[in-house]
Design a protein around this motif. Structure first.
Motif, PDB file in Angstrom:
ATOM      1  N   PRO A 523       0.836  -0.962   0.576  1.00 26.84           N
ATOM      2  CA  PRO A 523      -0.274   0.145  -0.260  1.00 26.84           C
ATOM      3  C   PRO A 523       0.944   1.468   0.423  1.00 26.84           C
ATOM      4  CG  PRO A 523      -0.614  -1.429   1.742  1.00 26.84           C
ATOM      5  CD  PRO A 523       0.128  -2.202   1.265  1.00 26.84           C
ATOM      6  N   THR A 524       0.395   2.388  -0.847  1.00 29.75           N
ATOM      7  CA  THR A 524       0.854   3.861  -0.596  1.00 29.75           C
ATOM      8  C   THR A 524       0.219   4.215   0.363  1.00 29.75           C
ATOM      9  OG1 THR A 524       1.299   3.538  -3.078  1.00 29.75           O
ATOM     10  CG2 THR A 524       1.865   5.608  -2.636  1.00 29.75           C
ATOM     11  N   PRO A 525       1.599   4.985   0.749  1.00 26.69           N
ATOM     12  CA  PRO A 525       0.808   5.295   1.817  1.00 26.69           C
ATOM     13  C   PRO A 525       0.108   7.327   1.303  1.00 26.69           C
ATOM     14  CG  PRO A 525       3.556   5.150   2.673  1.00 26.69           C
ATOM     15  CD  PRO A 525       2.964   4.675   1.033  1.00 26.69           C
ATOM     16  N   GLY A 526      -1.061   6.323   2.333  1.00 22.19           N
ATOM     17  CA  GLY A 526      -2.435   8.229   1.636  1.00 22.19           C
ATOM     18  C   GLY A 526      -2.522   7.749   0.802  1.00 22.19           C
ATOM     19  N   ARG A 527      -2.763   6.379   0.425  1.00 17.33           N
ATOM     20  CA  ARG A 527      -3.619   5.792  -1.325  1.00 17.33           C
ATOM     21  C   ARG A 527      -5.035   5.583  -0.754  1.00 17.33           C
ATOM     22  NH1 ARG A 527      -0.997   1.771  -4.413  1.00 17.33           N
ATOM     23  NH2 ARG A 527      -2.253   0.382  -3.006  1.00 17.33           N
ATOM     24  N   THR A 528      -6.212   5.643  -0.787  1.00 23.61           N
ATOM     25  CA  THR A 528      -7.123   5.614  -0.333  1.00 23.61           C
ATOM     26  C   THR A 528      -8.112   5.163  -1.855  1.00 23.61           C
ATOM     27  OG1 THR A 528      -8.339   7.645  -1.429  1.00 23.61           O
ATOM     28  CG2 THR A 528      -6.990   7.630   1.181  1.00 23.61           C
ATOM     29  N   ASP A 529      -6.948   4.133  -2.345  1.00 22.02           N
ATOM     30  CA  ASP A 529      -8.120   4.200  -3.620  1.00 22.02           C
ATOM     31  C   ASP A 529      -8.200   2.434  -3.239  1.00 22.02           C
ATOM     32  OD1 ASP A 529      -6.008   3.422  -4.382  1.00 22.02           O
ATOM     33  OD2 ASP A 529      -5.497   4.853  -6.041  1.00 22.02           O
ATOM     34  N   CYS A 580     -13.783   7.806 -11.502  1.00 22.15           N
ATOM     35  CA  CYS A 580     -13.255   8.255 -13.119  1.00 22.15           C
ATOM     36  C   CYS A 580     -14.324   9.276 -13.361  1.00 22.15           C
ATOM     37  CB  CYS A 580     -13.575   7.380 -13.947  1.00 22.15           C
ATOM     38  SG  CYS A 580     -15.009   6.362 -14.138  1.00 22.15           S
ATOM     39  N   CYS A 581     -14.156  10.023 -14.254  1.00 20.60           N
ATOM     40  CA  CYS A 581     -14.719  10.870 -14.799  1.00 20.60           C
ATOM     41  C   CYS A 581     -16.462  10.559 -15.075  1.00 20.60           C
ATOM     42  CB  CYS A 581     -14.038  11.597 -16.136  1.00 20.60           C
ATOM     43  SG  CYS A 581     -15.509  13.081 -17.063  1.00 20.60           S
ATOM     44  N   ALA A 590     -10.632  11.232 -12.613  1.00 25.80           N
ATOM     45  CA  ALA A 590     -11.580  12.667 -12.230  1.00 25.80           C
ATOM     46  C   ALA A 590     -10.246  13.331 -11.363  1.00 25.80           C
ATOM     47  CB  ALA A 590     -12.995  12.863 -10.770  1.00 25.80           C
ATOM     48  N   VAL A 591     -11.027  15.323 -11.379  1.00 23.94           N
ATOM     49  CA  VAL A 591     -10.161  15.610 -10.666  1.00 23.94           C
ATOM     50  C   VAL A 591     -10.897  16.728  -9.719  1.00 23.94           C
ATOM     51  CG1 VAL A 591      -8.037  15.846 -12.577  1.00 23.94           C
ATOM     52  CG2 VAL A 591      -9.768  17.123 -12.195  1.00 23.94           C
ATOM     53  N   THR A 592     -12.222  17.027  -9.609  1.00 18.95           N
ATOM     54  CA  THR A 592     -12.146  17.934  -9.031  1.00 18.95           C
ATOM     55  C   THR A 592     -14.203  17.673  -9.234  1.00 18.95           C
ATOM     56  OG1 THR A 592     -12.867  20.411  -8.785  1.00 18.95           O
ATOM     57  CG2 THR A 592     -12.142  19.594 -10.641  1.00 18.95           C
ATOM     58  N   ARG A 593     -14.456  18.181  -8.030  1.00 15.80           N
ATOM     59  CA  ARG A 593     -16.630  18.062  -8.539  1.00 15.80           C
ATOM     60  C   ARG A 593     -16.599  19.539  -9.150  1.00 15.80           C
ATOM     61  NH1 ARG A 593     -19.144  16.990  -3.287  1.00 15.80           N
ATOM     62  NH2 ARG A 593     -21.228  16.182  -4.389  1.00 15.80           N
ATOM     63  N   HIS A 594     -17.985  19.416 -10.078  1.00 19.49           N
ATOM     64  CA  HIS A 594     -18.222  20.349 -10.542  1.00 19.49           C
ATOM     65  C   HIS A 594     -19.618  20.615 -11.028  1.00 19.49           C
ATOM     66  CE1 HIS A 594     -18.634  23.375 -13.292  1.00 19.49           C
ATOM     67  NE2 HIS A 594     -17.222  24.542 -12.496  1.00 19.49           N
ATOM     68  N   GLU A 645     -27.086  -0.740 -16.201  1.00 20.19           N
ATOM     69  CA  GLU A 645     -27.264  -1.423 -15.039  1.00 20.19           C
ATOM     70  C   GLU A 645     -25.448  -1.445 -14.531  1.00 20.19           C
ATOM     71  OE1 GLU A 645     -29.461  -4.393 -14.023  1.00 20.19           O
ATOM     72  OE2 GLU A 645     -29.042  -4.833 -11.759  1.00 20.19           O
ATOM     73  N   LEU A 646     -25.023  -1.996 -14.854  1.00 17.22           N
ATOM     74  CA  LEU A 646     -23.300  -1.830 -14.330  1.00 17.22           C
ATOM     75  C   LEU A 646     -22.801  -0.616 -14.302  1.00 17.22           C
ATOM     76  CD1 LEU A 646     -21.168  -4.037 -13.641  1.00 17.22           C
ATOM     77  CD2 LEU A 646     -21.310  -4.664 -16.129  1.00 17.22           C
ATOM     78  N   LEU A 647     -23.114  -0.014 -15.843  1.00 16.45           N
ATOM     79  CA  LEU A 647     -22.135   0.730 -15.283  1.00 16.45           C
ATOM     80  C   LEU A 647     -22.907   2.710 -14.174  1.00 16.45           C
ATOM     81  CD1 LEU A 647     -21.252   1.384 -19.287  1.00 16.45           C
ATOM     82  CD2 LEU A 647     -19.764   0.078 -17.060  1.00 16.45           C
ATOM     83  N   SER A 648     -24.115   2.044 -14.279  1.00 18.84           N
ATOM     84  CA  SER A 648     -24.968   3.422 -13.782  1.00 18.84           C
ATOM     85  C   SER A 648     -24.375   3.387 -12.312  1.00 18.84           C
ATOM     86  CB  SER A 648     -26.380   2.966 -13.430  1.00 18.84           C
ATOM     87  OG  SER A 648     -26.885   1.741 -12.973  1.00 18.84           O
ATOM     88  N   VAL A 649     -22.871   2.969 -11.689  1.00 24.30           N
ATOM     89  CA  VAL A 649     -22.855   3.071 -10.296  1.00 24.30           C
ATOM     90  C   VAL A 649     -21.330   3.347 -10.481  1.00 24.30           C
ATOM     91  CG1 VAL A 649     -23.767   1.192  -9.195  1.00 24.30           C
ATOM     92  CG2 VAL A 649     -21.966   0.696 -10.261  1.00 24.30           C
ATOM     93  N   ILE A 650     -20.226   3.773 -11.478  1.00 25.27           N
ATOM     94  CA  ILE A 650     -19.797   4.573 -11.935  1.00 25.27           C
ATOM     95  C   ILE A 650     -19.467   5.835 -11.466  1.00 25.27           C
ATOM     96  CG2 ILE A 650     -18.224   6.012 -13.797  1.00 25.27           C
ATOM     97  CD1 ILE A 650     -18.574   3.393 -15.278  1.00 25.27           C
ATOM     98  N   PRO A 651     -20.290   6.812 -10.918  1.00 19.76           N
ATOM     99  CA  PRO A 651     -20.493   8.416 -10.554  1.00 19.76           C
ATOM    100  C   PRO A 651     -19.767   7.566  -9.240  1.00 19.76           C
ATOM    101  CG  PRO A 651     -22.552   8.414 -12.014  1.00 19.76           C
ATOM    102  CD  PRO A 651     -21.234   7.072 -12.335  1.00 19.76           C
ATOM    103  N   GLU A 652     -20.304   7.081  -8.797  1.00 25.99           N
ATOM    104  CA  GLU A 652     -20.185   7.207  -7.173  1.00 25.99           C
ATOM    105  C   GLU A 652     -18.854   6.277  -6.533  1.00 25.99           C
ATOM    106  OE1 GLU A 652     -24.544   4.774  -6.793  1.00 25.99           O
ATOM    107  OE2 GLU A 652     -23.478   4.052  -5.256  1.00 25.99           O
ATOM    108  N   GLY A 653     -18.009   5.940  -7.336  1.00 29.63           N
ATOM    109  CA  GLY A 653     -16.432   5.496  -7.563  1.00 29.63           C
ATOM    110  C   GLY A 653     -16.439   4.037  -7.934  1.00 29.63           C
ATOM    111  N   ILE A 654     -15.191   4.166  -7.947  1.00 29.99           N
ATOM    112  CA  ILE A 654     -14.391   2.607  -8.330  1.00 29.99           C
ATOM    113  C   ILE A 654     -14.863   0.979  -7.568  1.00 29.99           C
ATOM    114  CG2 ILE A 654     -12.202   1.351  -8.672  1.00 29.99           C
ATOM    115  CD1 ILE A 654     -12.656   3.438 -10.896  1.00 29.99           C
ATOM    116  N   ARG A 655     -14.579   1.630  -5.457  1.00 33.22           N
ATOM    117  CA  ARG A 655     -15.268   0.979  -5.333  1.00 33.22           C
ATOM    118  C   ARG A 655     -16.236   0.268  -5.563  1.00 33.22           C
ATOM    119  NH1 ARG A 655     -12.904  -3.469  -2.387  1.00 33.22           N
ATOM    120  NH2 ARG A 655     -11.505  -1.742  -2.185  1.00 33.22           N
TER     121      ARG A 655
END
Length: 668
Positions: A523-529, A580-581, A590-594, A645-655
């Motif tokens: 694990p990389t220090p500070g990594r939460t992905d 991801c975007c 993704a780099v930010t929220r807008h 249906e499978l891709l509908s959760v992408i905005p919620e994150g990789i996890r």
């Protein structure tokens, strides 16, 4: 003897009334009475105090539009602050004694309308003007729309008002006119295009030909298949572009004025000065009848007495008091010195010229030809007289009566000079006839734009030449090296073909698997992905554990595999890839929220995680962001990726995508 006694008594009784008569302050001499009298002469009254925006010569235009309402219409065009007293229209109606639609127009818009004894949807018409028209439409254009809505009747007017309110509540209509800075930008852009486009044509066409020959391995010079067009074609096209661009720019940027105001005529610019000068020729105190009354009868009587005493005093002389608004839209551009100078010129009489503004409460003093110290009048006049104090600011009359009385005391005590003093010419004001004219498109910043175009063409050519060189080097490589985590490009089309998705998913999964098997880092220090192993397992679960099933997978599965593989590769590299975007998952992390508008219809926005490019587009061109949303092949029209249906959760994150993949594969 008895007759002389009676005559003396009568003279004593009527003397106060005679003294009050020059002031013109009879009890019914009010703003409302004056305006009612003007409407009795003509149902449309246009002030002479706004020649720069609404010249008095526009009276016929307003009268023509007023007839379209279908009801008796009375129009007052007045300065904005002159209409502030509550109930002005009601007072004017009472004195006029006629029913109808009463409308107030100021220097920029229709501000108030009240129907007395007639049926007219005045409030709905005002609402339509507020929401449908831009701020710079101008008073006549607003009155035209106002009259149009009134003529439609109550039902249609109410529906139109509701529609305008819903449509433009959050988005104002675009401005109708441009300013001088906009014209400067247009001139610069035109200059840049005039030199940049022809120069790029001359540079790029031969450059692309050479690039194609090198790419095919042919000679750099000599005969080739590229000589299908004569050599003179390229210079001819460049010359045609240089000639066509100015004509196209002149047609596109055809604005000639920055305002809807017509050019005032000389009679418009002189009307108010003539009115005030005529009044001062009869009475040294002139109060504007169009403005609210600020001087009582007693104050006028006292002021006349003070003026007479000053005129008889040593070193004194005539005093002319103009209680008249000073507005940016008037003939003097709101400059009291220019106004006083013009009055002195018209009257032809030396004296102290006092300009008191009944709307703003300012008082200015100018000496023309008396033995008074002009600098003392300019610099020693107390602020309490010139501008008033807090109490004066709160009073409706700005305490002008008391302050003018104090001013006369100041004049009585002001130092005298040996010789009469006369001020020089005032600073010139903007020419009211040409002040709204825009400069020519081919002036000012056009010439610097020509030079900028040369620089821009050279810079762009250098960038394109470098890009083509890199592309050529890549295409000429006979033995491409295996793709790795660092070298695999991440392309992101909006409407990918199924074959593209299969190829991309296969390469991404194969690269992740190879890099993962070479040894997963800790694990990389500070990594939460997510850990790369989780991403790899989820991708394989979607393919039932067999990477060769990619050829049989649907588009949604291929996108999910690609996203998971890229997230795993990022984790191997120690980079954060939590989300991801949400506009196009193939854009990368993704780099930010807008707040982004991702649908073509409506103006609704959603707070999404987006990549840098989508963030920039959401700021610069929000109405086109929906064109970057990923769509999937297999249906007509193409479906958005979120519909799967499978891709509908992408905005919620990789996890969440990993969890959804396990649910799809029925793995707990």
């Amino acid at each position: 003897m008895r007759g002389f006694l009676v005559l003396g008594v009568l003279t004593a009784l009527f003397t106060p009334f005679a003294a009050a008569t020059p002031a013109g302050a009879a009890e019914d001499d009010t703003q409302a009475a004056y305006l009612a009298a003007r409407l009795r002469e003509n149902p449309v009254y246009v002030t002479d105090q706004l020649p720069r925006e609404v010249p008095k010569s526009m009276t016929a235009d307003f009268a023509r539009v007023a007839k379209r309402t279908g009801v008796p219409t009375y129009v007052l065009v007045l300065p904005r602050q002159a209409t502030y007293p509550q109930g002005l229209l009601g007072a004017v109606h009472d004195r006029l004694g006629e029913d109808g639609l009463f409308v107030v127009v100021d220097e920029s818009s229709v501000t108030e309308a009240v129907a007395f004894g007639v049926s007219a949807p005045a409030e709905d018409a005002l609402t339509v003007c507020l929401y449908e028209l831009p701020y710079d439409a101008g008073p006549l254009r607003e009155f035209e729309v106002f009259a149009e809505v009134i003529a439609q009747g109550g039902g249609k007017a109410a529906a139109r008002a509701d529609a305008a309110r819903d449509k433009y509540a959050d988005d104002e209509p675009a401005a109708m006119y441009i300013g001088s800075s906009d014209r400067e930008n247009q001139s610069t852009l035109t200059g840049v295009l005039v030199t940049a486009v022809p120069l790029l044509i001359l540079l790029l066409v031969p450059g692309v030909r050479r690039w194609r020959r090198k790419l095919r391995g042919g000679p750099a010079r000599g005969k080739s298949a590229d000589r299908r067009l004569p050599r003179w074609v390229t210079p001819a096209v460049a010359l045609a572009a240089a000639v066509a661009i100015p004509f196209a720019a002149a047609a596109a940027f055809d604005q000639t004025t920055s305002s809807p105001s017509p050019r005032p005529r000389a009679i418009d610019l002189e009307a108010r000065l003539d009115r005030v000068a005529e009044g001062l020729a009869e009475d040294p105190v002139y109060t504007d009848p169009e403005s609210p009354r600020v001087l009582s009868t007693a104050q006028l009587t006292s002021l006349h007495g003070r003026i007479e005493n000053f005129e008889r005093s040593e070193g004194g002389g005539p005093v002319y008091v103009s209680v008249v608004p000073q507005l940016f839209e008037d003939e003097s551009e709101g400059d009291e010195e220019n106004f006083a100078y013009a009055l002195h010129d018209k009257l032809g009489e030396d004296g102290v010229y006092i300009v008191a503004d009944p709307l703003h409460g300012y008082i200015k003093v100018f000496n023309h030809g008396l033995r008074l110290d002009g600098l003392a009048l300019l610099f020693d006049l107390p602020d309490s007289i010139a501008y008033g104090d807090d109490k004066a600011d709160e009073a409706e009359d700005h305490l002008l009566g008391e302050r003018l009385d104090a001013l006369m005391t100041f004049l009585d005590k002001s130092p005298r000079t040996d010789e009469p003093e006369t001020p020089g010419d005032p600073y010139p004001v903007t020419n009211p006839v040409t002040e709204d004219d825009l400069p020519s498109l081919f002036s000012s910043d056009f010439w610097p734009g020509l030079f900028l175009g040369l620089l821009a063409a050279g810079l762009l050519y250098g960038v394109l030449a470098g890009v083509l060189a890199v592309i050529g080097a890549v295409l000429r490589r006979r033995r491409p090296e295996p793709l790795s985590t660092e070298s695999l490009p991440q392309t992101s089309p909006t409407e990918p073909a199924l074959s593209y998705l299969r190829t991309t998913a296969r390469i991404e999964l194969r690269t992740l698997k190879a890099d993962f098997e070479s040894g997963e880092p800790g694990p990389t220090p500070g990594r939460t992905d997510s850990r790369p192993g989780d991403c790899l397992d989820a991708a394989l679960l979607l393919l039932e554990g067999d990477p060769d099933r990619i050829d049989a997978a649907d588009a949604a599965t291929l996108v999910a595999v690609t996203v998971l593989a890229r997230a795993g590769r990022a984790a191997l590299a120690g980079k954060a890839y939590n989300r991801c975007c949400a506009v196009n998952p193939l854009h990368g992390p993704a780099v930010t929220r807008h707040h982004a508008r991702v649908v073509a219809e409506g103006r609704q926005r959603r707070l999404l995680h987006v990549c840098g490019l989508c963030r920039d587009m959401a700021i610069a061109a929000p109405a086109t962001l929906h064109t970057r949303v990923l769509t999937l092949p297999g249906s007509s029209p193409r479906a958005r990726y979120e519909d799967a249906e499978l891709l509908s959760v992408i905005p919620e994150g990789i996890r969440r995508l990993i969890e959804k993949a396990k649910e799809t594969a029925h793995v707990a």
